[in-house]
Design an enzyme around this catalytic site. Structure first.
Site, PDB file in Angstrom:
ATOM      1  N   GLU A  52     -14.346 -46.299  -3.165  1.00 54.27           N
ATOM      2  CA  GLU A  52     -13.681 -45.004  -3.512  1.00 54.27           C
ATOM      3  C   GLU A  52     -12.096 -45.407  -3.517  1.00 54.27           C
ATOM      4  O   GLU A  52     -11.400 -44.821  -2.634  1.00 54.27           O
ATOM      5  CB  GLU A  52     -13.896 -43.718  -2.858  1.00 54.27           C
ATOM      6  CG  GLU A  52     -15.133 -43.217  -3.153  1.00 54.27           C
ATOM      7  CD  GLU A  52     -15.500 -41.921  -2.231  1.00 54.27           C
ATOM      8  OE1 GLU A  52     -14.551 -41.681  -1.448  1.00 54.27           O
ATOM      9  OE2 GLU A  52     -16.455 -41.140  -2.608  1.00 54.27           O
TER      10      GLU A  52
ATOM     11  N   GLU B 184     -23.433 -42.808  -3.459  1.00 49.42           N
ATOM     12  CA  GLU B 184     -23.281 -41.612  -2.508  1.00 49.42           C
ATOM     13  C   GLU B 184     -23.351 -40.265  -3.258  1.00 49.42           C
ATOM     14  O   GLU B 184     -22.827 -39.915  -4.420  1.00 49.42           O
ATOM     15  CB  GLU B 184     -21.875 -41.467  -1.910  1.00 49.42           C
ATOM     16  CG  GLU B 184     -21.634 -42.584  -0.893  1.00 49.42           C
ATOM     17  CD  GLU B 184     -20.117 -42.345  -0.288  1.00 49.42           C
ATOM     18  OE1 GLU B 184     -19.684 -41.302  -0.143  1.00 49.42           O
ATOM     19  OE2 GLU B 184     -19.588 -43.687   0.033  1.00 49.42           O
TER      20      GLU B 184
HETATM   21  C1  FCB Z   1     -16.910 -40.109   0.554  1.00 52.29           C
HETATM   22  C2  FCB Z   1     -16.897 -41.320   1.667  1.00 52.29           C
HETATM   23  C3  FCB Z   1     -17.796 -41.510   2.636  1.00 52.29           C
HETATM   24  C4  FCB Z   1     -17.789 -40.067   3.333  1.00 52.29           C
HETATM   25  C5  FCB Z   1     -18.174 -39.183   2.263  1.00 52.29           C
HETATM   26  C6  FCB Z   1     -18.509 -37.436   2.802  1.00 52.29           C
HETATM   27  O1  FCB Z   1     -15.616 -39.967   0.084  1.00 52.29           O
HETATM   28  O2  FCB Z   1     -16.842 -42.620   0.865  1.00 52.29           O
HETATM   29  O3  FCB Z   1     -17.329 -42.363   3.487  1.00 52.29           O
HETATM   30  O4  FCB Z   1     -16.711 -39.845   3.919  1.00 52.29           O
HETATM   31  O5  FCB Z   1     -17.149 -39.080   1.440  1.00 52.29           O
END
Ligand code: FCB
Length: 389
Positions: A166, A306
């Site tokens: 990110e 994620e």
């Molecule tokens: C994302 C991050 C991860 C975690 C989640 C909740 O933005 O990549 O490390 O903090 O959010």
């Protein structure tokens, strides 16, 4: 109901600083000087210890036990990050013992039939690199390439590499909002860092490719589903700009999906918020479908690197995962090439400037005893797994 390809990868994700414990990097230093302030800003709701990563989940020592759990849940892949500050605690000096540690981690995954997805940069920076200016430094791409090369050479058995996690979230929080280390508030620095990260990805891609011809290399990109009249501009700057810049230098797209964002006027996040997580983030499963459809134009395999929910009482998680996967399946049915899904996170962990209170894990962690307890909702992925392929 669920139609997923046979060799779909299922798993969960973690990052080194959030789970390992005892890291010494720019974040751990920052925590020491900011924990009191953050505790005060919470109105005393959370004590300063909440904001110090400390032992985190002690995953550094307990990774085998944690991977046993992932395996027992039916996972066949796992995403984790290698902590640069462990590998290269001083510029140019590599710690062979720590390289050995990650070799063991990868071996433990393979032994359990879990395909490793390795992230090289999940936001933390060695202190010596921070002192050279961190990501603003012109030298950052060069040093990161040296580290990446070292990792690719040492771990030829790793197929999937995520160079950056990110880049947009980090750059925004660290250089625009000034909330995360190094807490700068400067539009110019923000642009500079964002552009520098494009370079960082490209050089890392090159060194990994030169060593490992069959490596699959990408980034984990946080894309949002926007609604409202600013959508074209937001799609362009937030969702597509970085991906366009690296489009000839990536083998897959890693998607981190958390947000839906209705923007009316210039007011962001005017979401209906019918259902929210413990962090107040709206639960909006359809957004993952919309975002996937938008990513189709890149014509690359997509891995959801994620997707998860902070839910201490475990009242939303099962439905959250199921509904997101239903929308993912719909996208696949409409021709989007999605090949994997990693829930965030395997374990409860240290959530950056929020500290330990948000509970994202499939597995609950008792931070006093370090005991692990599988949440009821964790079963949903395994049940699904046994119904596909
Ligand atoms: C994302 C991050 C991860 C975690 C989640 C909740 O933005 O990549 O490390 O903090 O959010």
């Amino acid at each position: 109901m669920f139609n997923f390809p046979k060799d779909f990868l299922w798993g969960a994700a973690t990052s080194a600083h959030q789970v390992e414990g005892n890291n010494k990097n720019d974040w751990s230093e920052w925590e020491k000087t900011n924990a009191e302030r953050l505790s005060k800003e919470s109105g005393g709701k959370y004590p300063p210890e909440n904001y110090i990563s400390g032992k985190a989940c002690d995953h550094y020592n307990r990774f085998r036990e944690d991977f046993d759990i992932a395996k027992s849940l039916g996972h066949n892949a796992h995403r984790f990050s290698i902590e640069w500050s462990r590998i290269e605690p001083e510029g140019g000096k590599f710690n062979e013992k720590e390289i050995e540690h990650y070799r063991e981690v990868i071996k433990a995954l393979r032994e359990r039939g879990l395909e490793p997805f390795v992230t090289l940069w999940h936001w933390t920076i060695p202190i010596w690199m921070r002192d050279k200016g961190g990501v603003t430094s012109k030298e950052f791409p060069k040093y990161f390439a040296i580290f990446s090369e070292k990792m690719a050479k040492n771990f030829p058995e790793v197929k999937f590499w995520v160079t950056l996690n990110e880049p947009e979230i980090y750059t925004m929080n660290s250089y625009l909002h000034g909330e995360w280390p190094p807490q700068k508030k400067s539009f110019w620095k923000f642009l500079k860092v964002y552009k520098n990260l494009v370079k960082v990805h490209k050089v890392a891609h090159k060194v990994i490719r030169d060593i490992n011809n069959s490596a699959q290399i990408g980034i984990a990109k946080n894309n949002s589903y926007f609604e409202g009249w600013l959508t074209p501009a937001l799609n362009h700057f937030w969702n597509n700009w970085f991906l366009n810049k690296i489009k000839d230098y990536q083998d897959f797209i890693g998607l981190n999906y958390y947000f839906h964002n209705q923007t009316y006027g210039f007011r962001f996040n005017q979401n209906k918020n019918k259902e929210v997580s413990d962090m107040g983030w709206e639960i909006y499963p359809e957004g993952v479908y919309q975002v996937l459809k938008e990513l189709k134009k890149y014509n690359k395999p997509i891995y959801i690197t994620e997707n998860g929910v902070a839910d201490a009482r475990d009242i939303h998680r099962e439905k959250f995962i199921k509904e997101h996967l239903e929308w993912v399946a719909k996208a696949i049915g409409e021709g989007v090439d999605v090949r994997g899904y990693f829930y965030w996170s395997l374990l409860d962990n240290f959530e950056w400037d929020k500290g330990f209170w948000p509970r994202f894990g499939l597995v609950e962690v008792d931070y006093k005893t370090m005991q692990r307890k599988i949440r009821k909702s964790a079963q949903i992925l395994s049940t699904l797994l046994s119904n596909v392929g």
